[in-house]
Scaffold this motif. Structure first.
Motif, PDB file in Angstrom:
ATOM      1  N   GLY A  67      52.981   2.145  70.009  1.00  0.00           N
ATOM      2  CA  GLY A  67      53.570   3.068  70.980  1.00  0.00           C
ATOM      3  C   GLY A  67      53.859   4.454  70.436  1.00  0.00           C
ATOM      4  N   SER A  68      53.476   4.711  69.182  1.00  0.00           N
ATOM      5  CA  SER A  68      53.744   6.033  68.614  1.00  0.00           C
ATOM      6  C   SER A  68      52.850   7.085  69.277  1.00  0.00           C
ATOM      7  N   PRO A  69      53.384   8.300  69.546  1.00  0.00           N
ATOM      8  CA  PRO A  69      52.530   9.330  70.132  1.00  0.00           C
ATOM      9  C   PRO A  69      51.445   9.816  69.172  1.00  0.00           C
ATOM     10  N   PHE A  70      51.646   9.620  67.854  1.00  0.00           N
ATOM     11  CA  PHE A  70      50.593  10.025  66.916  1.00  0.00           C
ATOM     12  C   PHE A  70      50.679   9.210  65.638  1.00  0.00           C
ATOM     13  N   PHE A  71      49.532   8.691  65.209  1.00  0.00           N
ATOM     14  CA  PHE A  71      49.444   8.032  63.903  1.00  0.00           C
ATOM     15  C   PHE A  71      48.044   8.282  63.349  1.00  0.00           C
TER      16      PHE A  71
END
Ligand SMILES: Cc1cc2nc3c(=O)[nH]c(=O)nc-3n(C[C@H](O)[C@H](O)[C@H](O)COP(=O)(O)OP(=O)(O)OC[C@H]3O[C@@H](n4cnc5c(N)ncnc54)[C@H](O)[C@@H]3O)c2cc1C
Length: 495
Positions: A67-71
């Motif tokens: 669910g992270s907006p960026f990885f």
């Protein structure tokens, strides 16, 4: 008689991860925190660097990145006011994971609970005493006795003060006011951020300070104001104070939206004189404060992973690894301090001289080699434990080699061998010297193949760093890292 193996003061991200590591090693940590509830101030917006590989070893990266907006490898990084661009460059080691600190703490707290860690909240440690056998920490209405204590209690570092460890460095005099605002149109993608109200995304410099505009989660705008000359300390900020700071720096109001939270922090550059005083250790912000963003959790969480298995080994009578904690982790923090001081001073400069320096550095950093070099430094790839002798991998974080298991269900990559902290002798080619020393040490020997093995065999430490590589000298390495110190009685663990 001690009540606990280890008492950890501070259930922030570093204390929580340390507790998880100790539990995985079979020790019984007790975590104390003065706050009645987990923290909800979104201080850090993300984690970057090698700690992401280490969290991957433990199987935590998937959980944290969900669910992270960026990885991934970021397209760029703000080195102070100078943009670093990584887009289009292959093999950049630096990865970033956008995760808000309360979520990080919640997920680490859940992991600690799964592992059976005892957390006692509403316990502020105000006194500490130690003797040859253990440490006693006390606060209003409680006293706890343990074999070792670790101060993970943040920059204010009560444990550090009580242990008599100095914290030299500088307090900037520059205040960062940071806020999150409801803004339904925001994408949540910092790299697609179009900017706002005539300001470009990222940091904007004015003659009176700097202003940050970005978005890290959908529907939320992040704004920051940095200015000099205020004496305010860390703490909450009112919307009126935030608005006044924007006006002072920008010369006009900004319709930022309804505030979700606002805070203020004073930038500091500090490094503890020592990381250990007898049976008391420091980790995380208690040991180091950096004046620019992006490094603190990388360094602090790596402290926790470095210290956990060493404390557990000491409980089992193998005290030697624990003596390497400060020697390994303090230089890593000193390096990050150099890197963040450089960013901070570039950030602080104003006027035409600052514009000239920024312009020249922007040109230089646009070349591939400087961009690669700085990405490696921000990642922490330059950290090498030990004296630099031997195989080039010794002292480095083990590369996550794809593996073909030789027999049995085996791991498909190195990370899978390190789900729990343990020494692994990874045998990739040739013959292992038949030596009873490592057989007797109870080493886990894993035989696997990989394309172009970097060495015939690797001795990997529980924190994922390479203790030995090659063909010669394995028995000595095993003796150095795994043998009990002659004459040292195991400290034992509390039952
Ligand atoms: C605005 C801001 C933005 C940031 N952004 C980033 C970022 O993007 N990336 C990054 O890597 N880092 C960032 N940081 C830094 C990051 O937040 C810290 O490095 C991190 O919180 C350090 O974790 P810690 O566990 O060492 O200490 P803390 O998070 O400070 O936790 C310390 C804990 O100890 C407890 N405690 C304190 N004293 C006592 C006592 N006497 N007794 C019992 N308990 C006690 C506290 O209640 C707290 O729970 C940011 C910081 C700020 C302020």
């Amino acid at each position: 008689m001690t009540d606990h193996d280890i008492v950890i003061v501070g259930a922030g991200p570093v204390g929580l991860l340390l507790a998880c590591e100790l539990s995985l090693c079979g020790a019984r940590p007790l975590l104390l925190d003065k706050r009645a509830e987990p923290g909800d101030l979104p201080k850090a917006n993300g984690i970057g660097g090698q700690i992401l590989d280490v969290l991957d070893h433990r199987g935590l990266l998937e959980r944290l990145s969900a669910g992270s907006p960026f990885f991934g490898v970021p397209p760029g990084f703000p080195f102070g006011p100078v943009p670093l661009r990584f887009a289009g460059l292959d093999g950049i080691p630096l990865r970033m994971l956008m995760i808000q600190q309360p979520r990080l703490e919640r997920l680490l707290g859940e992991r600690a609970a799964e592992l059976g860690v005892t957390v006692r909240r509403g316990r502020e440690v105000t006194a500490l005493a130690q003797d040859a056998d253990g440490v006693t920490v006390e606060g209003p209405g409680f006293a706890v006795r343990a074999r070792y204590a670790v101060g993970c209690d943040g920059g204010a570092g009560r444990v550090r003060t009580l242990a008599g460890i100095g914290f030299p460095g500088t307090t900037d005099g520059e205040v960062l006011r940071l806020g999150h605002f409801r803004a339904p149109g925001e994408s949540g993608d910092p790299f697609a951020d179009p900017g706002f109200a005539g300001l470009r995304p990222g940091w904007n410099r004015t003659p009176h300070g700097r202003l940050l505009i970005t978005s890290l989660q959908p529907g939320v705008r992040v704004a920051g104001v940095r200015e000099r000359g205020s004496r305010e300390q860390d703490g909450p900020v009112t919307p009126a104070e935030f608005g006044a700071a924007v006006r002072r720096v920008l010369g006009r109001d900004l319709p930022l939206g309804e505030p979700i939270w606002l805070s203020s922090t004073v930038s500091q550059a500090r490094l503890a004189e020592r990381y250990r005083a007898g049976r008391v250790f420091l980790a995380g912000d208690a040991a180091h404060l950096f004046p620019a963003g992006g490094s603190a959790l990388n360094v602090g969480l790596t402290d926790a992973v470095n210290l956990g298995w060493k404390l557990a080994a000491a409980l089992d009578g193998r005290a030697r690894p624990l003596d390497t904690y400060e020697a390994e982790r303090r230089p890593a923090a000193a390096r990050a301090l150099t890197l963040t001081r450089a960013q901070a001073v570039l950030d602080r400069l104003t006027g035409e001289d600052a514009e000239a320096l920024t312009a020249v550095l922007t040109e230089v950093f646009a070349f591939e080699q400087p961009a690669r070099h700085l990405a490696a430094l921000l990642n922490g790839s330059d950290v090498r434990y030990g004296d630099g002798a031997g195989h080039p991998l010794v002292g480095r974080l083990v590369p996550d080699l794809p593996l073909v298991p030789d027999a049995g269900g085996g791991a498909r990559r190195v990370a899978e061998l390190l789900r729990r902290p343990r020494f692994v002798l990874l045998h990739l080619a040739g013959e292992l010297p038949a030596d009873p020393v490592y057989a007797a040490a109870g080493l886990d020997v894993v035989r696997a193949r990989c394309a172009g093995p970097p060495a015939d065999a690797l001795l990997i430490r529980p924190d994922g760093y390479v203790a030995w590589a090659g063909t010669d000298g394995l028995a000595e390495a095993v003796r150095e890292w795994l043998a009990p110190v002659a004459g040292a009685a195991p400290a034992g663990r509390t039952g």
